[in-house]
Design a protein around this motif. Structure first.
Motif, PDB file in Angstrom:
ATOM      1  N   LEU B 102      -9.787   0.062  -2.477  1.00 43.48           N
ATOM      2  CA  LEU B 102      -9.655   0.844  -1.236  1.00 43.48           C
ATOM      3  C   LEU B 102     -10.598   2.058  -1.145  1.00 43.48           C
ATOM      4  O   LEU B 102     -11.259   2.233  -0.115  1.00 43.48           O
ATOM      5  N   PRO B 103     -10.710   2.891  -2.188  1.00 43.90           N
ATOM      6  CA  PRO B 103     -11.623   4.038  -2.056  1.00 43.90           C
ATOM      7  C   PRO B 103     -13.077   3.619  -1.814  1.00 43.90           C
ATOM      8  O   PRO B 103     -13.807   4.312  -1.101  1.00 43.90           O
ATOM      9  N   VAL B 105     -14.026   0.765  -0.298  1.00 44.72           N
ATOM     10  CA  VAL B 105     -14.092   0.235   1.072  1.00 44.72           C
ATOM     11  C   VAL B 105     -14.173   1.409   2.049  1.00 44.72           C
ATOM     12  O   VAL B 105     -14.977   1.397   2.990  1.00 44.72           O
ATOM     13  N   ILE B 106     -13.344   2.448   1.792  1.00 44.54           N
ATOM     14  CA  ILE B 106     -13.365   3.638   2.647  1.00 44.54           C
ATOM     15  C   ILE B 106     -14.749   4.277   2.636  1.00 44.54           C
ATOM     16  O   ILE B 106     -15.248   4.730   3.666  1.00 44.54           O
ATOM     17  N   ALA B 107     -15.379   4.274   1.449  1.00 44.07           N
ATOM     18  CA  ALA B 107     -16.695   4.907   1.330  1.00 44.07           C
ATOM     19  C   ALA B 107     -17.802   4.006   1.871  1.00 44.07           C
ATOM     20  O   ALA B 107     -18.965   4.413   1.896  1.00 44.07           O
ATOM     21  N   GLY B 108     -17.447   2.786   2.291  1.00 47.45           N
ATOM     22  CA  GLY B 108     -18.431   1.904   2.906  1.00 47.45           C
ATOM     23  C   GLY B 108     -19.380   1.260   1.912  1.00 47.45           C
ATOM     24  O   GLY B 108     -20.533   0.990   2.238  1.00 47.45           O
TER      25      GLY B 108
END
Ligand SMILES: Nc1ncnc2c1ncn2[C@@H]1O[C@H](COP(=O)(O)OP(=O)(O)OP(=O)(O)O)[C@@H](O)[C@H]1O
Ligand SMILES: [Mg+2]
Lengths: 309, 216
Positions: B102-103, B105-108
């Motif tokens: 998740l972190p 994915v959040i950071a792209g």
């Protein structure tokens, strides 16, 4: 090489959000279908009504032989003079045909239709004037028809002109009312779509509260948190719009048989038209716009309230 | 790296968790925060990624005054601070892999990058074989380690852990503390709130004792 990588990452994020949300709709298949059906019907109703009005306009524009104008001639004219006038009228631009009714023919028709032979026999002379019934070219604009009627009245031997235009004007007024009405229906049902999507997304946000909290906890931006809900709204709109287009096409298909039978009774070759490509695209576009709007409203109202603990 | 200047925190309702807390933690330090229950350890940790805001005083992280940090920048502060929670805060409807991812994915991060880094982080905490499992099927210690993997997967410069060994057996506690020491050895500023005095003594890092919302 930094820019292309970040652009690729951006596309990846959006593609991932789009696919994940579509997958999410599939996971909750029953409720997704129900929401889609409500949106589809809400979009199909005003679109169908508009299509009906369009079809009615097309059907009435196609009709043959009207409008008509009746020119009442001076009673003193003899039959030859009457024929001359009839020919003169037929030669006018905008007139397709004329029917010449002599006073004798008119009286005979009147006697036959009214059954008042005895009473009429008491009259010492025929009170009916000679008449020329002129067929105006169909599709004539209001101004052109008015000009034609003045031209008819200007003929010396013509006493009076009467135009059979009342029902046309009524039809026109009815069409305008229908157009206005369908605008109103579209507005109300559009609002329905926004509310349905908004409420569905609100429940979705409620159900995923802990996910939203954790995402914000570890650095998810507002845009990141918003994205899946906006995509969900978009999918609902797109699916609902597609369903509406399918419903419309099916209805047109179902109505083609009976309506062409009806049209043939009126001697018309009228065929009902479907939404067409531009209609379908408009439907899909409106669906997407309304879905996004509904999701945007829900997200704006409920997402900011969720802060990580 | 982390500087608190006479920070007070009064919760709505009147609880005063911090009363004029002054402390400074250097870049690359490893620090234990101790203190009785209610001393303000969690409140102190939660102020660093702005999960709480001070009622008074200023907090500086890496030279940035958090009072002046715009709301839109808060997510980027949180990405630089890996936090481990006592109750893990995992997503129970996602696999272990997805939780740790998740972190990133959040950071792209790109798909390939995500896979590589998640497996490296899971390997580090010894849970590579559980990547497809759901967090609910894991033991408390395993869930704690998933939380650690999620906190370190983006290699943040700061790691905060709130009682990471709270209800683990001594052997497991030792293992987890060793893990934090490893992160600290590669330069990560590490702050751990803990009650486990025996273990803290043995490890021998700097210790900050809180009492009634200030450094004792
Ligand atoms: N959200 C809150 N609202 C109101 N008061 C709170 C809140 N969180 C903590 N407090 C209060 O602030 C004080 C400090 O709490 P904090 O959680 O920081 O202590 P702690 O040192 O972490 O304790 P523990 O060892 O039990 O975890 C306590 O008196 C607590 O009751
Ligand atoms: Mg605590």
């Amino acid at each position: 090489m930094k820019l292309p990588a970040s652009i690729q990452a951006w596309f990846e994020q959006h593609a991932r959000a789009a696919l994940n949300t579509l997958g999410g709709l599939r996971l909750r298949l029953a409720s997704s279908l129900m929401t889609t059906a409500v949106i589809g019907i809400a979009l199909a109703l005003p679109a169908g009504f508009l299509l009906l009005v369009d079809n009615l306009e097309a059907a009435t524009a196609n009709r043959e032989g009207s409008p008509q104008a009746s020119a009442f001639l001076q009673a003193t004219l003899n039959v030859d003079q009457q024929r001359d006038i009839a020919a003169q009228i037929k030669a006018l631009e905008g007139i397709t045909d004329v029917e010449h009714i002599t006073p004798e023919a008119a009286l005979a028709e009147f006697q036959r239709a009214s059954g008042m032979q005895e009473t009429l026999a008491l009259l010492e002379r025929n009170p009916l004037p000679p008449v020329v019934v002129a067929q105006l070219r169909s599709g004539l604009s209001g101004a052109d028809a008015d000009a034609l009627i003045s031209a008819l009245s200007a003929i010396g031997a013509v006493d009076e002109v009467r135009v059979d235009r009342v029902w046309l004007e009524r039809l026109d007024a009815l069409m305008q009312l229908a157009n206005r009405g369908s605008g109103l229906i579209a507005l109300l049902l559009g609002l329905t779509v926004v509310l349905v999507v908004g409420n569905t997304i609100r429940l979705d946000i409620e159900n995923r509260r802990s996910e939203i909290e954790i995402t914000k906890l570890i650095g998810g931006t507002d845009a990141f948190v918003r994205r899946p809900f906006l995509y969900t709204g978009m999918w609902y709109g797109l699916l609902g719009g597609s369903l509406a287009a399918i419903l419309l096409m099916l209805s047109v298909l179902l109505l083609t048989g009976p309506s062409s039978h009806l049209a043939s009774l009126y001697g018309s070759a009228f065929q009902p038209m479907g939404p067409g490509l531009s209609g379908t695209l408009t439907l899909l576009g409106s669906g997407v716009a309304l879905g996004l709007l509904g999701a945007g409203v829900a997200v704006g109202r409920h997402l900011a309230a969720i802060e990580p603990r | 790296m982390i500087r608190f200047d006479s920070v007070s925190k009064r919760y709505p309702g009147g609880n005063e968790a911090l009363r004029g807390l002054d402390l400074h933690i250097e870049r690359g330090e490893m620090v234990f925060i101790t203190g009785a229950s209610g001393a303000g350890k969690s409140t102190f940790l939660r102020m660093i990624p702005l999960l709480e805001r001070p009622s008074q005083g200023s907090v500086m992280i890496d030279g940035v005054n958090l009072l002046r940090l715009r709301r839109s920048r808060v997510p980027f502060l949180r990405r630089r601070v890996g936090m481990i929670f006592q109750d893990h805060r995992l997503l129970h409807d996602r696999s272990v892999f997805d939780n740790v991812a998740l972190p990133l994915v959040i950071a792209g991060r790109s798909h390939a990058d995500v896979g590589r880094r998640v497996r490296a982080a899971l390997d580090k905490v010894g849970l590579l074989h559980k990547e497809k499992a759901s967090p609910v099927t894991l033991s408390g210690g395993e869930q704690q380690r998933v939380g650690i993997a999620r906190a370190v997967v983006t290699r943040p410069p700061v790691i905060l852990a709130d009682e990471p060994t709270g209800n683990l057996d001594p052997a497991l506690s030792e293992e987890i503390m060793a893990l934090f020491e490893q992160f600290n050895q590669v330069g990560v500023t590490t702050v751990i709130a803990s009650h486990d005095h025996a273990l803290i003594e043995r490890l021998g890092h700097r210790r900050i004792h809180l009492q009634d919302g200030r450094v004792a």
